[in-house]
Design an enzyme around this catalytic site. Sequence first.
Site, PDB file in Angstrom:
ATOM      1  N   TRP A  10      38.760  35.842  67.582  1.00 29.48           N
ATOM      2  CA  TRP A  10      39.537  34.660  67.974  1.00 29.48           C
ATOM      3  C   TRP A  10      38.680  33.395  68.024  1.00 29.48           C
ATOM      4  O   TRP A  10      39.199  32.296  68.213  1.00 29.48           O
ATOM      5  CB  TRP A  10      40.189  34.887  69.359  1.00 29.48           C
ATOM      6  CG  TRP A  10      41.244  35.960  69.374  1.00 29.48           C
ATOM      7  CD1 TRP A  10      41.717  36.686  68.298  1.00 29.48           C
ATOM      8  CD2 TRP A  10      41.963  36.439  70.510  1.00 29.48           C
ATOM      9  NE1 TRP A  10      42.682  37.583  68.707  1.00 29.48           N
ATOM     10  CE2 TRP A  10      42.853  37.453  70.062  1.00 29.48           C
ATOM     11  CE3 TRP A  10      41.952  36.120  71.871  1.00 29.48           C
ATOM     12  CZ2 TRP A  10      43.708  38.137  70.940  1.00 29.48           C
ATOM     13  CZ3 TRP A  10      42.803  36.798  72.738  1.00 29.48           C
ATOM     14  CH2 TRP A  10      43.671  37.788  72.272  1.00 29.48           C
ATOM     15  N   LYS A  11      37.370  33.551  67.930  1.00 27.56           N
ATOM     16  CA  LYS A  11      36.451  32.398  67.996  1.00 27.56           C
ATOM     17  C   LYS A  11      36.753  31.571  69.256  1.00 27.56           C
ATOM     18  O   LYS A  11      37.059  32.151  70.292  1.00 27.56           O
ATOM     19  CB  LYS A  11      36.529  31.580  66.702  1.00 27.56           C
ATOM     20  CG  LYS A  11      36.320  32.486  65.473  1.00 27.56           C
ATOM     21  CD  LYS A  11      36.122  31.733  64.190  1.00 27.56           C
ATOM     22  CE  LYS A  11      35.940  32.735  63.048  1.00 27.56           C
ATOM     23  NZ  LYS A  11      35.648  32.080  61.764  1.00 27.56           N
ATOM     24  N   HIS A  95      27.265  36.448  63.752  1.00 30.48           N
ATOM     25  CA  HIS A  95      28.295  35.753  62.964  1.00 30.48           C
ATOM     26  C   HIS A  95      27.672  34.513  62.322  1.00 30.48           C
ATOM     27  O   HIS A  95      26.797  33.872  62.918  1.00 30.48           O
ATOM     28  CB  HIS A  95      29.466  35.350  63.864  1.00 30.48           C
ATOM     29  CG  HIS A  95      30.653  34.897  63.076  1.00 30.48           C
ATOM     30  ND1 HIS A  95      30.744  33.619  62.563  1.00 30.48           N
ATOM     31  CD2 HIS A  95      31.751  35.548  62.670  1.00 30.48           C
ATOM     32  CE1 HIS A  95      31.886  33.512  61.891  1.00 30.48           C
ATOM     33  NE2 HIS A  95      32.515  34.668  61.942  1.00 30.48           N
ATOM     34  N   GLU A  97      28.666  31.602  62.066  1.00 32.91           N
ATOM     35  CA  GLU A  97      28.756  30.383  62.874  1.00 32.91           C
ATOM     36  C   GLU A  97      27.635  30.341  63.914  1.00 32.91           C
ATOM     37  O   GLU A  97      27.127  29.280  64.247  1.00 32.91           O
ATOM     38  CB  GLU A  97      30.153  30.282  63.520  1.00 32.91           C
ATOM     39  CG  GLU A  97      31.186  29.905  62.464  1.00 32.91           C
ATOM     40  CD  GLU A  97      32.560  30.518  62.645  1.00 32.91           C
ATOM     41  OE1 GLU A  97      32.894  30.976  63.744  1.00 32.91           O
ATOM     42  OE2 GLU A  97      33.305  30.563  61.634  1.00 32.91           O
ATOM     43  N   GLY A 173      37.408  30.559  56.876  1.00 36.24           N
ATOM     44  CA  GLY A 173      38.209  29.421  57.326  1.00 36.24           C
ATOM     45  C   GLY A 173      38.529  28.433  56.219  1.00 36.24           C
ATOM     46  O   GLY A 173      39.012  27.334  56.484  1.00 36.24           O
ATOM     47  N   GLY A 234      39.678  36.092  61.176  1.00 40.99           N
ATOM     48  CA  GLY A 234      39.622  34.913  62.034  1.00 40.99           C
ATOM     49  C   GLY A 234      41.022  34.342  62.247  1.00 40.99           C
ATOM     50  O   GLY A 234      41.822  34.861  63.024  1.00 40.99           O
TER      51      GLY A 234
HETATM   52  P1  13P Z   1      38.823  33.393  58.708  1.00 41.70           P
HETATM   53  O1  13P Z   1      39.630  34.693  58.620  1.00 41.70           O
HETATM   54  O2  13P Z   1      39.511  32.342  59.534  1.00 41.70           O
HETATM   55  O3  13P Z   1      38.366  32.947  57.377  1.00 41.70           O
HETATM   56  O4  13P Z   1      37.505  33.762  59.556  1.00 41.70           O
HETATM   57  C1  13P Z   1      36.757  34.860  59.187  1.00 41.70           C
HETATM   58  C2  13P Z   1      35.734  35.122  60.226  1.00 41.70           C
HETATM   59  O5  13P Z   1      34.792  34.365  60.379  1.00 41.70           O
HETATM   60  C3  13P Z   1      35.905  36.311  61.071  1.00 41.70           C
HETATM   61  O6  13P Z   1      34.770  36.550  61.848  1.00 41.70           O
END
Ligand code: 13P
Length: 252
Positions: A10-11, A95, A97, A173, A234
Amino acid sequence: MRRPFIAGNWKMNLNLASSVSLVEKLIEGLSGVDGVEVAVCPPSVYLHAVCQAASGSILGVGAQNVYHEPKGAFTGELSPAMLKDVGCRYVILGHSERRNILGESSEEVNKKVEAALAADLTPIVCVGELLSERKAGRTHDVVRRQFDGSLSGLTAEQMTRAVIAYEPVWAIGTGEVATPQQAEEVHLGLRQLLESRYNKQVAEAVRIQYGGSVKPDNAAELLAQPNIDGALVGGASLEAEPFLGIIAGAKN
Ligand code: 13P
């Protein structure tokens, strides 16, 4: 036979009420689903509430990070034992990020992986190349370096308790998804790395998820690849319907 594993990252999204309500909808939608392992990874402040809402269901819960020390003067950090204490089973580590925005190194990820395993948490260890690295033909080198650094020193038994997630940074994303062939090629490469470092048995046992714009309409084709054993999702994990659609894709 590797059991497919779909996890939602879910970030830094949702709030307390929407987190709990999403879990309730997922549990309802998962009734009758078997043969697939499913987890959600909410922001850490919501872990306790989400674990309580998911308790007794097939939905597992994971954190998005952990610190490697067991306790002490580490302001702002959480220990593996704390995650276990509130009911987590998994933790996402390394991750992109965290690597690219927060400067986390493979060496730090490695310490976290060891600490998570020691606390009986399943680490979901992410690797993946930037677009510039792919364009320069360096995908395999980058993924190998992250694999070697983040998973260094693990015994075969520890390795089989970890999950790897291949997440090409350019597909996160962005709506741009790796083709099933592009993803499969890297997944196969990772399995070969496992075989050469350990043995065929370990290589066959470790699950490798794909992450990067997984949606209900591309999940089934990605998950049908022989070396893709699940997804780390994500954006499409923030609502019940698309996430359940992806889980359905893993079953078929
Ligand atoms: P998205 O599915 O939004 O591209 O994100 C992928 C992700 O970073 C899952 O950890």
